[in-house]
Design an enzyme around this catalytic site. Sequence first.
Site, PDB file in Angstrom:
ATOM      1  N   ARG A 104       0.098  10.158  -2.948  1.00 23.44           N
ATOM      2  CA  ARG A 104       0.992   9.682  -4.009  1.00 23.44           C
ATOM      3  C   ARG A 104       1.331  10.822  -4.976  1.00 23.44           C
ATOM      4  O   ARG A 104       2.470  10.932  -5.434  1.00 23.44           O
ATOM      5  CB  ARG A 104       0.342   8.507  -4.752  1.00 23.44           C
ATOM      6  N   ASP A 109       8.497  -4.756   0.737  1.00 19.04           N
ATOM      7  CA  ASP A 109       7.285  -5.313   1.348  1.00 19.04           C
ATOM      8  C   ASP A 109       7.552  -6.757   1.723  1.00 19.04           C
ATOM      9  O   ASP A 109       8.366  -7.432   1.097  1.00 19.04           O
ATOM     10  CB  ASP A 109       6.089  -5.227   0.379  1.00 19.04           C
ATOM     11  N   CYS A 132      -2.799   4.605   9.494  1.00 23.79           N
ATOM     12  CA  CYS A 132      -4.219   4.392   9.175  1.00 23.79           C
ATOM     13  C   CYS A 132      -4.974   3.861  10.383  1.00 23.79           C
ATOM     14  O   CYS A 132      -6.034   3.269  10.256  1.00 23.79           O
ATOM     15  CB  CYS A 132      -4.357   3.444   7.985  1.00 23.79           C
TER      16      CYS A 132
HETATM   17  N1  SAH Z   1       1.615   2.114   0.579  1.00 25.87           N
HETATM   18  C1  SAH Z   1       0.781   1.103  -0.007  1.00 25.87           C
HETATM   19  C2  SAH Z   1      -0.112   0.410   1.016  1.00 25.87           C
HETATM   20  C3  SAH Z   1       0.595  -0.239   2.171  1.00 25.87           C
HETATM   21  S1  SAH Z   1      -0.348  -1.445   2.980  1.00 25.87           S
HETATM   22  C4  SAH Z   1       0.006   1.691  -1.181  1.00 25.87           C
HETATM   23  O1  SAH Z   1       0.030   2.912  -1.361  1.00 25.87           O
HETATM   24  O2  SAH Z   1      -0.641   0.942  -1.898  1.00 25.87           O
HETATM   25  C5  SAH Z   1       0.768  -2.167   4.093  1.00 25.87           C
HETATM   26  C6  SAH Z   1       1.731  -3.165   3.469  1.00 25.87           C
HETATM   27  O3  SAH Z   1       2.663  -3.512   4.489  1.00 25.87           O
HETATM   28  C7  SAH Z   1       1.144  -4.487   2.996  1.00 25.87           C
HETATM   29  O4  SAH Z   1       1.446  -4.650   1.653  1.00 25.87           O
HETATM   30  C8  SAH Z   1       1.850  -5.566   3.840  1.00 25.87           C
HETATM   31  O5  SAH Z   1       2.220  -6.707   3.078  1.00 25.87           O
HETATM   32  C9  SAH Z   1       3.080  -4.840   4.266  1.00 25.87           C
HETATM   33  N2  SAH Z   1       3.691  -5.303   5.536  1.00 25.87           N
HETATM   34  C10 SAH Z   1       3.088  -5.642   6.687  1.00 25.87           C
HETATM   35  N3  SAH Z   1       3.999  -5.923   7.634  1.00 25.87           N
HETATM   36  C11 SAH Z   1       5.211  -5.766   7.062  1.00 25.87           C
HETATM   37  C12 SAH Z   1       6.557  -5.903   7.532  1.00 25.87           C
HETATM   38  N4  SAH Z   1       6.824  -6.266   8.785  1.00 25.87           N
HETATM   39  N5  SAH Z   1       7.555  -5.636   6.669  1.00 25.87           N
HETATM   40  C13 SAH Z   1       7.310  -5.263   5.394  1.00 25.87           C
HETATM   41  N6  SAH Z   1       6.060  -5.115   4.912  1.00 25.87           N
HETATM   42  C14 SAH Z   1       5.035  -5.365   5.720  1.00 25.87           C
END
Ligand code: SAH
Length: 415
Positions: free
Chosen positions: A231, A269, A359
């Site tokens: 970040r 999201d 991840c």
């Molecule tokens: N980048 C974030 C963490 C991401 S975690 C941070 O730094 O905090 C992954 C996220 O993807 C979750 O919030 C989940 O709700 C979202 N997600 C999962 N499948 C998805 C989809 N098909 N479209 C959009 N968001 C999705």
Amino acid sequence: MLFGMPLIETSTSPVVLRLNRDLTRMIKRGHPWVYADALRELPSAPPGCQAVLLDNKKGQAIARGFYDSTCPVALRICETDPEKKLDSRWAERRLHAAFALRRQFAEEGQNQGVNTPRSPRQTTGYRLVNGEGDGMPGLIVDVYGDTAVLKLDGNGPVGFWNAEEIGPWLAGERGLARVFERRKERGAKGRSLSGLEPDQTVSFFENGLKFTADVVYGQKTGFFLDQRDNRQFIRSWSHAARVLNVFSYTGGFSVAAGAGHAASVTSVDLAPAAIDAANLHWQMNGLAESQHVGIVADAFEFLIQSANERQRWNVVVLDPPSFAPNQESVTAALTAYQNLIESGARVTASQGMLAVASCSSHIDLPMFLNCCEEGVSKARRRGTVLNISGQPFDHPTPLALPEFRYLKFVAMQLD
Ligand code: SAH
């Protein structure tokens, strides 16, 4: 010091396990996992009971750890000096070493309800104990200001670590108001180990930016602390940029981009609660409301539609959930990553930056870089790698355990 309290379970005598092949060198190098098929017998014993490991040759003791006959990783090694007893004193030593590694956070001060950070780098949300990486298999502790969240990774760790005692011990040692235990099963409510049950969200700072974490029901322990350094990287590349943060969760990358003076930030999201939190975090950091848009949408559809509409962003961040939860799903996951990266490349402006994360521990860095190469090339673009990174130092990993380095973050400039 509350010495003498059983931070780990010591009531039963250790089971004796014997290797059926020569893994001594690997174990002495610090690989802490022994799979069930590498053991001569799998005696029945309660999960998490202590174990002494003998080699396959002369039957010499080479390590101590804890055992779970029902888990593919049947033995987790805590000590490669078999003379060292696993007791409270041992656990305290390991915990203090973990605290010492993170002393830079303590020096910046805890967040005892303050609204403004004490320094631009102040970070009060971090991982205090990272399981195997801190020599404490299966034990995770994340700190958010004055609240800690403990998580035990499987039945072995649940049987070995004495969460009821570790909670109050941590609170005393670290001056924490509360320690909460999360359950591994998704959606299951945890329990308080010390202090009152936390409000659903607790606040903390990350590099001077204010966030909240839903430590009771949020993903992981409430926040993706492992992306902190990445970040910061995005923050430093966001000046005057149009930034798109896909799979934004609660807007960690979005707020970082805003703080880096992005011209505008779009967060996408699937979860409405995540977008609400992203909007809240934007506001809490005093960023101009008109410069952030939170969109509840499926990421894959959003990217394809945006490409069709010829929308472009200068910085695009893609941080999806794991596509490969196990070895069997790796092939499908590689294709999914390639397609996602292709879609991301199609909405990245000329000379813009595409940053993608994975991840999945079953996909290593060379495999992921290959997905980047394929995906970018399918979008008929060429990429220049600007940064390759992973987990920050508070998520340490044994050198000999590459599976533990699950996070990969690749930032590319696209021509
Ligand atoms: N980048 C974030 C963490 C991401 S975690 C941070 O730094 O905090 C992954 C996220 O993807 C979750 O919030 C989940 O709700 C979202 N997600 C999962 N499948 C998805 C989809 N098909 N479209 C959009 N968001 C999705």
